[in-house]
Design an enzyme around this catalytic site. Structure first.
Site, mmCIF file in Angstrom:
data_model
loop_
_atom_site.group_PDB
_atom_site.id
_atom_site.type_symbol
_atom_site.label_atom_id
_atom_site.label_comp_id
_atom_site.label_asym_id
_atom_site.label_seq_id
_atom_site.Cartn_x
_atom_site.Cartn_y
_atom_site.Cartn_z
ATOM 1 N N SER A 87 37.937 48.145 37.812
ATOM 2 C CA SER A 87 38.806 46.991 37.568
ATOM 3 C C SER A 87 38.063 46.018 36.653
ATOM 4 C CB SER A 87 39.096 46.306 38.897
ATOM 5 O OG SER A 87 39.482 44.975 38.697
ATOM 6 N N SER A 88 38.820 45.209 35.912
ATOM 7 C CA SER A 88 38.172 44.239 35.008
ATOM 8 C C SER A 88 37.410 43.163 35.779
ATOM 9 C CB SER A 88 39.213 43.595 34.093
ATOM 10 O OG SER A 88 40.214 42.954 34.856
ATOM 11 N N CYS A 89 37.612 43.065 37.101
ATOM 12 C CA CYS A 89 36.889 42.026 37.854
ATOM 13 C C CYS A 89 35.429 42.404 38.097
ATOM 14 C CB CYS A 89 37.587 41.685 39.157
ATOM 15 S SG CYS A 89 37.447 42.962 40.391
ATOM 16 N N HIS B 263 49.555 40.911 43.456
ATOM 17 C CA HIS B 263 49.045 40.296 42.229
ATOM 18 C C HIS B 263 50.116 39.375 41.648
ATOM 19 C CE1 HIS B 263 46.362 43.869 42.488
ATOM 20 N NE2 HIS B 263 45.477 42.971 42.115
ATOM 21 N N LYS C 68 33.468 48.156 43.396
ATOM 22 C CA LYS C 68 33.831 48.903 42.193
ATOM 23 C C LYS C 68 32.609 49.142 41.296
ATOM 24 C CE LYS C 68 38.150 49.803 42.825
ATOM 25 N NZ LYS C 68 38.573 51.223 42.895
ATOM 26 N N TYR D 130 35.334 42.979 46.240
ATOM 27 C CA TYR D 130 35.996 44.114 45.585
ATOM 28 C C TYR D 130 35.185 44.533 44.356
ATOM 29 C CZ TYR D 130 39.845 46.559 43.180
ATOM 30 O OH TYR D 130 40.640 47.487 42.547
HETATM 31 O O1 GFB Z 1 46.958 38.592 39.927
HETATM 32 P P1 GFB Z 1 46.093 37.692 40.722
HETATM 33 O O2 GFB Z 1 46.394 37.575 42.179
HETATM 34 O O3 GFB Z 1 44.589 38.130 40.628
HETATM 35 O O4 GFB Z 1 46.176 36.205 40.111
HETATM 36 P P2 GFB Z 1 43.304 37.919 39.686
HETATM 37 C C1 GFB Z 1 46.076 35.954 38.750
HETATM 38 C C2 GFB Z 1 46.314 34.490 38.472
HETATM 39 O O5 GFB Z 1 47.690 34.183 38.727
HETATM 40 C C3 GFB Z 1 45.497 33.523 39.340
HETATM 41 C C4 GFB Z 1 47.781 33.008 39.533
HETATM 42 O O6 GFB Z 1 45.090 32.432 38.536
HETATM 43 C C5 GFB Z 1 46.521 33.061 40.387
HETATM 44 O O7 GFB Z 1 46.218 31.795 40.937
HETATM 45 N N1 GFB Z 1 49.047 33.002 40.273
HETATM 46 C C6 GFB Z 1 50.071 32.129 40.073
HETATM 47 C C7 GFB Z 1 49.415 33.837 41.273
HETATM 48 N N2 GFB Z 1 51.057 32.350 40.927
HETATM 49 C C8 GFB Z 1 50.678 33.409 41.702
HETATM 50 C C9 GFB Z 1 51.316 34.103 42.771
HETATM 51 O O8 GFB Z 1 52.412 33.787 43.207
HETATM 52 N N3 GFB Z 1 50.623 35.160 43.298
HETATM 53 C C10 GFB Z 1 49.389 35.540 42.833
HETATM 54 N N4 GFB Z 1 48.785 36.585 43.381
HETATM 55 N N5 GFB Z 1 48.768 34.864 41.827
HETATM 56 C C11 GFB Z 1 42.619 39.981 41.064
HETATM 57 C C12 GFB Z 1 41.412 40.319 41.887
HETATM 58 O O9 GFB Z 1 42.278 38.784 40.470
HETATM 59 O O10 GFB Z 1 42.884 40.887 40.021
HETATM 60 C C13 GFB Z 1 41.280 41.744 42.170
HETATM 61 O O11 GFB Z 1 41.413 39.509 43.026
HETATM 62 C C14 GFB Z 1 41.571 42.623 40.979
HETATM 63 O O12 GFB Z 1 40.009 41.982 42.656
HETATM 64 C C15 GFB Z 1 42.862 42.230 40.309
HETATM 65 O O13 GFB Z 1 40.527 42.592 40.060
HETATM 66 C C16 GFB Z 1 43.171 43.026 39.073
HETATM 67 O O14 GFB Z 1 43.533 38.436 38.317
HETATM 68 O O15 GFB Z 1 42.805 36.508 39.753
#
Ligand code: GFB
Length: 323
Positions: free
Chosen positions: A112-114, A184, A145, A141
């Site tokens: 993953s890119s993280c 996500h 990875k 995570y």
């Molecule tokens: O996709 P996401 O949950 O994961 O959140 P990450 C991306 C961005 O979207 C963050 C915002 O800045 C969130 O605060 N966001 C806005 C939201 N509204 C929402 C919402 O309703 N739900 C969610 N989930 N986010 C994950 C990692 O990071 O990405 C994993 O935690 C993995 O480990 C994955 O790498 C691909 O991009 O921040």
């Protein structure tokens, strides 16, 4: 180094075939003339080493796509660090070691890119790995990875195995998790916009400030890149898989609302975390090998929305409970 690996006639195990990426890989492999092996959760618990070894011994795949993982969005990662670290370490260690034991010819591990440092240079080249501190919301995570990449490399270095790794950017598409707590951002926005439209709400709330930027790739494009790598790539270094473009979350929210047809106002809940400010990957390496994504973001969101509507997920959700 580019080495051709012929998939036709091979037995290919897609570990994690019920997940969004695994199911896209199964669909994509249909065009390759190989036999796709799958094992459901009831049949095989990937956390149990003895079970994985016995399954591998009985089924003896020629190639493995390791798409099985405990995944989730920013809040789930931040809330369940033990689950994300333990389960992912076990799954990858069990599968990679068992693949070594039964003589699997080719294994593709998905990261993953993280895995990259929180403040990595943008776009992020593959060699930014382990050059700085990780983003705290998903370091558990990420550490799992990173261990998976290193395991694949270690079996290549010590035993000469053709084990490779791909690092996909943020993915979305059919079969995604649309649960508002654990998903996500993209599936969450699709669900929120749909429900707000159906209820006739005046506002839709997104998490964080809306300023973080993310890069998105449709799962079918990702699957295409993974099969491309399986067939053509054989080297030590992991390979980034992205779309080459990123977008601020607030702009993404507007785009999703447009596609779904919600015309209300977007409100930011800044009590929720932003996570890393930006993680656009440098896709030059994969591009130089000749691979390009095909699905644009608007088109991909429309496709993901249609698949959401076709599932029971489109039924109104219960009020969100705290994790
Ligand atoms: O996709 P996401 O949950 O994961 O959140 P990450 C991306 C961005 O979207 C963050 C915002 O800045 C969130 O605060 N966001 C806005 C939201 N509204 C929402 C919402 O309703 N739900 C969610 N989930 N986010 C994950 C990692 O990071 O990405 C994993 O935690 C993995 O480990 C994955 O790498 C691909 O991009 O921040």
């Amino acid at each position: 180094m580019t080495t051709a690996y012929e998939l036709a006639g091979k037995r290919v195990w897609v570990a994690g075939h019920r997940g969004m990426v695994g199911s896209a890989v199964v669909r994509r492999l249909a065009a390759e003339g190989c036999e796709v092996l799958t094992a459901g959760r009831a049949e095989l618990d990937l956390i149990r080493q003895a079970d994985v070894e016995a399954w591998m011994e009985a089924n003896r795949p020629d190639a493995v796509v390791l798409a099985a993982a405990k995944v989730g969005g920013i809040l789930a990662n931040d809330t369940y660090p033990a689950d994300f670290l333990y389960e992912n370490l076990m799954i990858e260690a069990n599968i990679i070691h068992a693949a070594f034991q039964v003589g699997v010819e080719k294994l593709l591990f998905l990261g993953s890119s993280c895995i990259y440092p929180k403040l990595a240079p943008q776009p992020i080249p593959e060699d930014a790995l382990l050059t700085g501190p990780l983003e705290p919301t998903n370091e558990w995570y990420a550490v799992a990875k990173i261990a998976g990449i290193k395991l694949a490399q270690a079996y290549r270095k010590q035993h000469g195995r053709d084990f490779i790794s791909a690092m996909p950017t943020n993915l979305y598409g059919p079969g995604d998790n649309f649960d508002l707590n654990s998903s996500h951002v993209l599936p969450a926005l699709i669900r929120k916009a749909h429900e707000a439209k159906v209820r006739g709400d005046a506002t839709l709330t997104i998490w964080g400030t809306g300023s973080p930027r993310r890069e998105f790739l449709h799962a079918d494009d990702c699957a295409d890149a993974l099969v491309f790598l399986l067939k053509t790539y054989s080297d030590f270094e992991h390979v980034n898989v992205g779309s080459g473009e990123d977008i601020p979350i607030i702009d993404l929210a507007h785009l999703v609302c447009e596609v779904v047809g919600f015309r209300g106002e977007i409100v930011c809940d800044t009590s929720k975390p932003d996570g890393t400010p930006r993680k656009l990957m440098d896709g030059a390496r994969l591009a130089a090998m000749g691979w390009r994504p095909r699905i644009g973001l608007r088109e991909g969101i429309a496709d993901a929305y249609q698949s959401f509507l076709a599932t029971a997920d489109a039924a109104p959700s219960a009020p969100m409970k705290p994790l």
